[in-house]
Design an enzyme around this catalytic site. Structure first.
Site, PDB file in Angstrom:
ATOM      1  N   ASN A   1      16.523  15.854  25.848  1.00  0.00           N
ATOM      2  CA  ASN A   1      16.248  14.483  26.291  1.00  0.00           C
ATOM      3  C   ASN A   1      17.368  13.969  27.196  1.00  0.00           C
ATOM      4  OD1 ASN A   1      14.052  14.710  24.623  1.00  0.00           O
ATOM      5  ND2 ASN A   1      14.861  13.424  23.000  1.00  0.00           N
TER       6      ASN A   1
ATOM      7  N   GLN B   1      20.142  23.692  18.045  1.00  0.00           N
ATOM      8  CA  GLN B   1      21.047  23.900  19.155  1.00  0.00           C
ATOM      9  C   GLN B   1      22.147  24.861  18.693  1.00  0.00           C
ATOM     10  OE1 GLN B   1      22.199  20.102  20.886  1.00  0.00           O
ATOM     11  NE2 GLN B   1      20.089  19.383  20.974  1.00  0.00           N
TER      12      GLN B   1
ATOM     13  N   GLU C   1      13.005  25.480  22.633  1.00  0.00           N
ATOM     14  CA  GLU C   1      13.585  24.725  21.501  1.00  0.00           C
ATOM     15  C   GLU C   1      12.789  25.085  20.261  1.00  0.00           C
ATOM     16  OE1 GLU C   1      14.313  20.481  21.799  1.00  0.00           O
ATOM     17  OE2 GLU C   1      14.678  20.664  23.955  1.00  0.00           O
TER      18      GLU C   1
ATOM     19  N   GLU D   1      10.383  17.956  28.054  1.00  0.00           N
ATOM     20  CA  GLU D   1       9.451  17.169  27.221  1.00  0.00           C
ATOM     21  C   GLU D   1       8.901  15.952  27.968  1.00  0.00           C
ATOM     22  OE1 GLU D   1      11.217  16.370  23.356  1.00  0.00           O
ATOM     23  OE2 GLU D   1      11.068  18.485  22.792  1.00  0.00           O
TER      24      GLU D   1
ATOM     25  N   GLU E   1      23.205  20.918  24.294  1.00  0.00           N
ATOM     26  CA  GLU E   1      22.841  19.633  24.885  1.00  0.00           C
ATOM     27  C   GLU E   1      24.012  18.670  24.738  1.00  0.00           C
ATOM     28  OE1 GLU E   1      19.202  17.855  23.398  1.00  0.00           O
ATOM     29  OE2 GLU E   1      19.410  16.143  24.747  1.00  0.00           O
TER      30      GLU E   1
END
Ligand code: AHR
Length: 502
Positions: free
Chosen positions: A72, A349, A292, A173, A27
């Site tokens: 996000n 991650q 995740e 999400e 990410e």
């Protein structure tokens, strides 16, 4: 010493282990991309700025698929910012992590990097601040051969061949109030269904992931999945799951047991998806993309409001202990044990951010403790997952009640007869003697037994001591078709067994 028993039998088959179960996640957050996988000018950077020390470690880790670019982050991302000549890419505010995004790494860099790694791409589209049109543009840019605005732009940017990206996440999400463009289940379900329909029209070969709940504690958990799937069932292939766990208030026993919650979470999502299938008279059975999961000491994170517009800040760089690695092992056991329904898994991650690989800018890269269970499972869990019928003493835990001290998963590769057994002793206070009944596996012999454990269960690896925690080989024996091994306190164990069961 306490005793536990289990039986391995090729007839007790759960399902085929999808190689995508051993995925990871990159990410644009903190130092995962910048000074993590990408650092032009680093002594080990290649001509594209990719850190080859990190590429080597990611290869050794064995990741098969890497989800990108968030998280996000994706919910306020304009993918177009990250393509084309680097000098004309805009610097933007990333609202998700209150950070400065230089866009010096983008889609083209990710595709080159993942090709170098030899892993499969998995892209997320922004269904937060953007929608169907931008998702279809991105798909056209990636997968259409040429002769159209978007595909020609890819060609102009130096990539004549289509990327052929199969795996796509429809947002991230979207149930979370922290998400840019957060929606109700009904709003998201409709947006996801329409986006999926358009994406499939462009490229019928894509595989699509609808957003499930951000975690099992969400107040909308269960009803979210049901409402989203009622609208998307025919359009998607997977429903996503996310879960992070940590030790609370020094309660290590409950922490070591927390994969029972992960098991229950998976089973709840399966039940919900199957309920929607029944009510809608659908034929296909949906699979899970657990895209995740990890140990994350989230209570140490001050929240997004604590962040202050830095570029690549040091963010949630948890340093993992032996105990954390053992818990990661229990998560891998949970995923393998649900191989019939969980097809994709991404540990979150890959670098620096709650990651198996840590780096220093301009400095070294090293393996965190949690690197080791992942690498072993990714290397050895091949073929069929076997149901592990076990009998184990129990441990009383404050959060989860009595939980078996032993948790285990096994695989049998029918092409070689190789069997792998992954076993964790959750008991922090004493060893566990394990007897494995191998009589159903002809010619079974123990090739190796590796253990990750330490007298100091809080020991970590770090820049000064990068290899302080690592697996070590121990002995075991097979007699009359029974293998006997000792699992040290709070340990992750990997047993390779060769058999004639081809
Ligand atoms: O992995 C860190 C963050 O955790 C991701 O951005 C988000 O999807 C999740 O809440």
């Amino acid at each position: 010493m306490h005793n536990a028993r289990l039986t391995l039998d090729p007839a007790f088959r759960i399902g085929t282990i999808d190689r995508r179960l051993f995925g990871s996640f990159v990410e644009h957050m903190g130092r995962c991309v910048y000074t993590g996988i990408f650092e032009p000018g680093h002594p080990r950077a290649d001509d594209q700025g990719f850190r080859t020390d990190v590429l080597d470690l990611a290869g050794e880790l064995g990741v098969t698929v890497v989800r990108y670019p968030g998280g996000n982050f994706v919910s306020n991302y304009r993918w177009e910012d990250g393509v084309g000549p680097r000098e004309s890419r805009p610097t933007r505010l990333d609202l998700a992590w209150r950070s400065i995004e230089s866009n010096q790494f983008g889609l083209g860099e990710y595709m080159s990097w993942i090709r170098r790694l030899g892993a499969e791409p998995m892209l997320a589209v922004n269904l937060g601040t953007r929608g169907l049109a931008e998702a279809v543009d991105l798909l056209e840019y990636c997968n259409f051969p040429g002769g159209t605005e978007m595909s020609d732009r890819r060609i102009e940017n130096g990539d004549p061949e289509p990327y052929g990206v199969k795996l796509w996440c429809l947002g991230n999400e979207m149930d979370g109030p922290w998400q840019m463009g957060h929606q109700t289940a009904h709003e998201y379900g409709r947006k996801a269904a329409e986006t999926a329909r358009a994406m499939r029209r462009l490229d019928p070969s894509v595989e699509l992931v609808a957003c499930g709940s951000s975690n099992r504690q969400m107040p909308t958990f269960g009803s979210w999945e049901a409402a989203v799937l009622e609208q998307t069932y025919d359009q998607v292939d997977y429903i996503s799951m996310h879960a992070y766990y940590q030790e609370h208030d020094g309660d290590a026993d409950s922490f070591l047991a927390c994969a029972v919650d992960m098991d229950a979470f998976i089973e709840d999502v399966i039940s919900t998806a199957d309920h929607v299938r029944a009510v809608g008279r659908h034929r296909k059975r949906l699979k899970i993309s657990f895209d995740e999961w990890n140990v994350w000491y989230a209570s140490r994170f001050g929240g997004e409001a604590s962040l202050d517009w830095a570029a690549a800040p040091r963010l949630i760089e948890d340093e993992y202990s032996v105990l954390d690695a053992v818990v990661v092992g229990t998560f891998l056991i949970s995923l393998i044990g649900h191989a019939d329904r969980v097809a994709i898994g991404c540990q979150a991650q890959l670098a620096n951010i709650i990651a198996p690989i840590r780096t220093e800018p301009g400095g070294p890269a090293w393996r965190q403790t949690i690197f080791h269970p992942f690498a072993a499972a990714a290397r050895l869990a091949r073929g069929e997952a076997l149901r592990v019928a076990h009998d184990s003493p129990l441990i009383d835990t404050a959060r989860y009640g009595p939980v078996p001290a032993l948790t285990a998963a096994a695989s049998l590769d029918p092409s070689t007869g190789d069997t792998a057994l992954f076993a964790v002793n959750r008991d922090r206070t004493g060893p566990l003697s394990l007897t494995v009944d191998l009589r159903a596996l002809p010619g079974a012999s123990l090739r190796s037994h590796e253990v990750l454990a330490d007298d100091d269960q809080r020991r970590t690896n770090n820049q000064q001591h990068p290899d302080r925690v690592a697996p070590r080989a121990v002995a075991g024996r097979v007699e009359d078709g029974r293998l006997t091994v000792t699992l040290p306190p709070a340990s992750w164990n990997v047993l390779e067994i060769s058999t004639d069961a081809k």
